[in-house]
Design a protein around this motif. Structure first.
Motif, PDB file in Angstrom:
ATOM      1  N   GLY A  66      -3.033  -9.139  11.238  1.00  0.00           N
ATOM      2  CA  GLY A  66      -2.949  -7.977  12.126  1.00  0.00           C
ATOM      3  C   GLY A  66      -3.402  -6.698  11.460  1.00  0.00           C
ATOM      4  O   GLY A  66      -4.086  -5.865  12.071  1.00  0.00           O
ATOM      5  N   SER A  67      -3.044  -6.530  10.192  1.00  0.00           N
ATOM      6  CA  SER A  67      -3.456  -5.322   9.462  1.00  0.00           C
ATOM      7  C   SER A  67      -4.964  -5.287   9.244  1.00  0.00           C
ATOM      8  O   SER A  67      -5.581  -4.226   9.295  1.00  0.00           O
ATOM      9  N   ILE A  68      -5.555  -6.469   9.011  1.00  0.00           N
ATOM     10  CA  ILE A  68      -7.008  -6.541   8.854  1.00  0.00           C
ATOM     11  C   ILE A  68      -7.704  -6.095  10.141  1.00  0.00           C
ATOM     12  O   ILE A  68      -8.627  -5.269  10.122  1.00  0.00           O
ATOM     13  N   LEU A  69      -7.226  -6.632  11.274  1.00  0.00           N
ATOM     14  CA  LEU A  69      -7.814  -6.246  12.555  1.00  0.00           C
ATOM     15  C   LEU A  69      -7.584  -4.765  12.857  1.00  0.00           C
ATOM     16  O   LEU A  69      -8.479  -4.067  13.337  1.00  0.00           O
ATOM     17  N   GLY A  70      -6.355  -4.302  12.580  1.00  0.00           N
ATOM     18  CA  GLY A  70      -6.027  -2.903  12.837  1.00  0.00           C
ATOM     19  C   GLY A  70      -6.872  -1.943  12.030  1.00  0.00           C
ATOM     20  O   GLY A  70      -7.309  -0.900  12.525  1.00  0.00           O
ATOM     21  N   GLU A  71      -7.109  -2.284  10.760  1.00  0.00           N
ATOM     22  CA  GLU A  71      -7.968  -1.458   9.916  1.00  0.00           C
ATOM     23  C   GLU A  71      -9.420  -1.514  10.388  1.00  0.00           C
ATOM     24  O   GLU A  71     -10.139  -0.510  10.362  1.00  0.00           O
ATOM     25  N   ILE A 194       8.798 -11.567  16.680  1.00  0.00           N
ATOM     26  CA  ILE A 194       8.239 -10.244  16.979  1.00  0.00           C
ATOM     27  C   ILE A 194       9.188  -9.156  16.491  1.00  0.00           C
ATOM     28  O   ILE A 194       8.762  -8.117  15.968  1.00  0.00           O
ATOM     29  N   SER A 195      10.485  -9.401  16.662  1.00  0.00           N
ATOM     30  CA  SER A 195      11.478  -8.442  16.177  1.00  0.00           C
ATOM     31  C   SER A 195      11.392  -8.296  14.665  1.00  0.00           C
ATOM     32  O   SER A 195      11.500  -7.198  14.116  1.00  0.00           O
ATOM     33  N   GLY A 196      11.181  -9.429  13.962  1.00  0.00           N
ATOM     34  CA  GLY A 196      11.048  -9.382  12.505  1.00  0.00           C
ATOM     35  C   GLY A 196       9.833  -8.601  12.055  1.00  0.00           C
ATOM     36  O   GLY A 196       9.915  -7.732  11.183  1.00  0.00           O
ATOM     37  N   VAL A 197       8.684  -8.887  12.684  1.00  0.00           N
ATOM     38  CA  VAL A 197       7.449  -8.160  12.350  1.00  0.00           C
ATOM     39  C   VAL A 197       7.581  -6.686  12.722  1.00  0.00           C
ATOM     40  O   VAL A 197       7.213  -5.794  11.956  1.00  0.00           O
ATOM     41  N   GLY A 198       8.129  -6.427  13.912  1.00  0.00           N
ATOM     42  CA  GLY A 198       8.331  -5.045  14.341  1.00  0.00           C
ATOM     43  C   GLY A 198       9.274  -4.288  13.430  1.00  0.00           C
ATOM     44  O   GLY A 198       9.088  -3.096  13.176  1.00  0.00           O
ATOM     45  N   ILE A 202       8.695  -0.740  11.582  1.00  0.00           N
ATOM     46  CA  ILE A 202       9.604   0.393  11.724  1.00  0.00           C
ATOM     47  C   ILE A 202      10.111   0.849  10.361  1.00  0.00           C
ATOM     48  O   ILE A 202      10.292   2.054  10.112  1.00  0.00           O
ATOM     49  N   LEU A 203      10.329  -0.097   9.457  1.00  0.00           N
ATOM     50  CA  LEU A 203      10.702   0.248   8.084  1.00  0.00           C
ATOM     51  C   LEU A 203       9.625   1.129   7.455  1.00  0.00           C
ATOM     52  O   LEU A 203       9.927   2.127   6.782  1.00  0.00           O
ATOM     53  N   ALA A 204       8.362   0.784   7.693  1.00  0.00           N
ATOM     54  CA  ALA A 204       7.244   1.586   7.167  1.00  0.00           C
ATOM     55  C   ALA A 204       7.245   2.984   7.763  1.00  0.00           C
ATOM     56  O   ALA A 204       6.968   3.969   7.066  1.00  0.00           O
ATOM     57  N   THR A 217       0.756   2.810   9.975  1.00  0.00           N
ATOM     58  CA  THR A 217       1.560   1.827  10.697  1.00  0.00           C
ATOM     59  C   THR A 217       0.887   1.339  11.968  1.00  0.00           C
ATOM     60  O   THR A 217       1.010   0.168  12.333  1.00  0.00           O
ATOM     61  N   ALA A 218       0.181   2.227  12.656  1.00  0.00           N
ATOM     62  CA  ALA A 218      -0.478   1.831  13.909  1.00  0.00           C
ATOM     63  C   ALA A 218      -1.511   0.737  13.676  1.00  0.00           C
ATOM     64  O   ALA A 218      -1.777  -0.071  14.571  1.00  0.00           O
ATOM     65  N   ASN A 219      -2.081   0.692  12.482  1.00  0.00           N
ATOM     66  CA  ASN A 219      -3.076  -0.339  12.179  1.00  0.00           C
ATOM     67  C   ASN A 219      -2.444  -1.720  12.025  1.00  0.00           C
ATOM     68  O   ASN A 219      -3.152  -2.715  11.905  1.00  0.00           O
ATOM     69  N   MET A 220      -1.121  -1.765  12.037  1.00  0.00           N
ATOM     70  CA  MET A 220      -0.416  -3.045  11.943  1.00  0.00           C
ATOM     71  C   MET A 220      -0.049  -3.604  13.327  1.00  0.00           C
ATOM     72  O   MET A 220       0.487  -4.707  13.427  1.00  0.00           O
TER      73      MET A 220
END
Length: 238
Positions: A66-71, A194-198, A202-204, A217-220
């Motif tokens: 997800g981070s790769i795609l977001g970036e 999804i809660s775990g990833v989210g 949110i921690l970030a 964070t939005a790139n994730m």
């Protein structure tokens, strides 16, 4: 009324922001301390959500892909561009607000209010059973957060109500179809992961609020969709 919970959640963000904007005479040192305290609260919320994950490999894989795609798509930049456009449209000439502050408020509030399973579960309950209790609870939390965010970031926070309304509203309206397509055990697993990833996202956000990191964070965000897909694949392979 399927959208009642969504409407209450949306209105709570608007009201909270307006109340926060009215607290203009708060000393700067109090705003800073409150911002740090909210950052710590966001971190705790993220940690609690993060512990809901059960498949560590899925979580790690989702975040990586997800981070790769977001970036690649640079979602953080696009969200900030929306915020800056709002700022240019609504900021009065000669206003002394720090450039980019409105955009930061919009992006931060949108991520905190949208990321996580509470909105998904609440919207599903609203659409399927007419049970709005989860979204009413989320409305109380979001209203308080929007008030605090508004004292720090300004009126940009109020525009986060738009994606919240669209996000929760679409899920509530499509709830019947979603449940017909996705078996209950699979939906339960998807929400948990999804809660775990989210929670990690949110921690970030909390770390960013404390000034410790500058994570985009939005790139994730694509990680949430990839997580659902990976959970579905894992479920079908059992």
């Amino acid at each position: 009324m399927a959208l009642l919970g969504t409407l209450v959640n949306t209105i709570s963000i608007i009201v909270g922001t307006l109340l926060g904007l009215g607290l203009t005479k708060i000393p700067e040192k109090i705003k800073i301390t409150v911002t740090y305290s909210m950052g710590l609260a966001v971190i705790i919320l993220g940690v609690q959500m993060g512990f809901e994950m059960k498949h560590t490999l899925i979580t790690i894989g989702s975040l990586a892909l997800g981070s790769i795609l977001g970036e690649w798509w640079d979602l953080e930049l696009k969200l900030n561009q929306v915020g800056l456009w709002i700022e240019r449209k609504f900021q009065k000439p000669g206003q002394a607000a720090k450039y980019g502050q409105v955009a930061q408020g919009f992006v931060t509030a949108t991520l905190v209010f949208v990321v996580g399973s509470m909105g998904i579960v609440g919207a599903l309950d609203s659409g399927l059973k007419g049970d709005h209790r989860v979204l009413f609870t989320k409305a109380m939390l979001d209203g308080f957060f929007s008030l605090i965010f508004a004292t720090q970031f300004g009126y940009g926070v109020i525009f986060s109500a738009i994606p919240v309304f669209l996000y929760e509203g679409m899920i509530a309206i499509a709830a019947t179809l979603i449940v017909q397509v996705i078996p209950h055990p699979l939906m339960k697993e998807i929400l948990s992961e999804i809660s775990g990833v989210g929670g990690i996202m949110i921690l970030a956000i909390g770390l960013n609020m404390l000034g410790i990191t500058k994570i985009k964070t939005a790139n994730m965000l694509p990680s949430l969709v990839i997580c659902a897909l990976l959970v579905a694949i894992n479920y079908l392979m059992k």
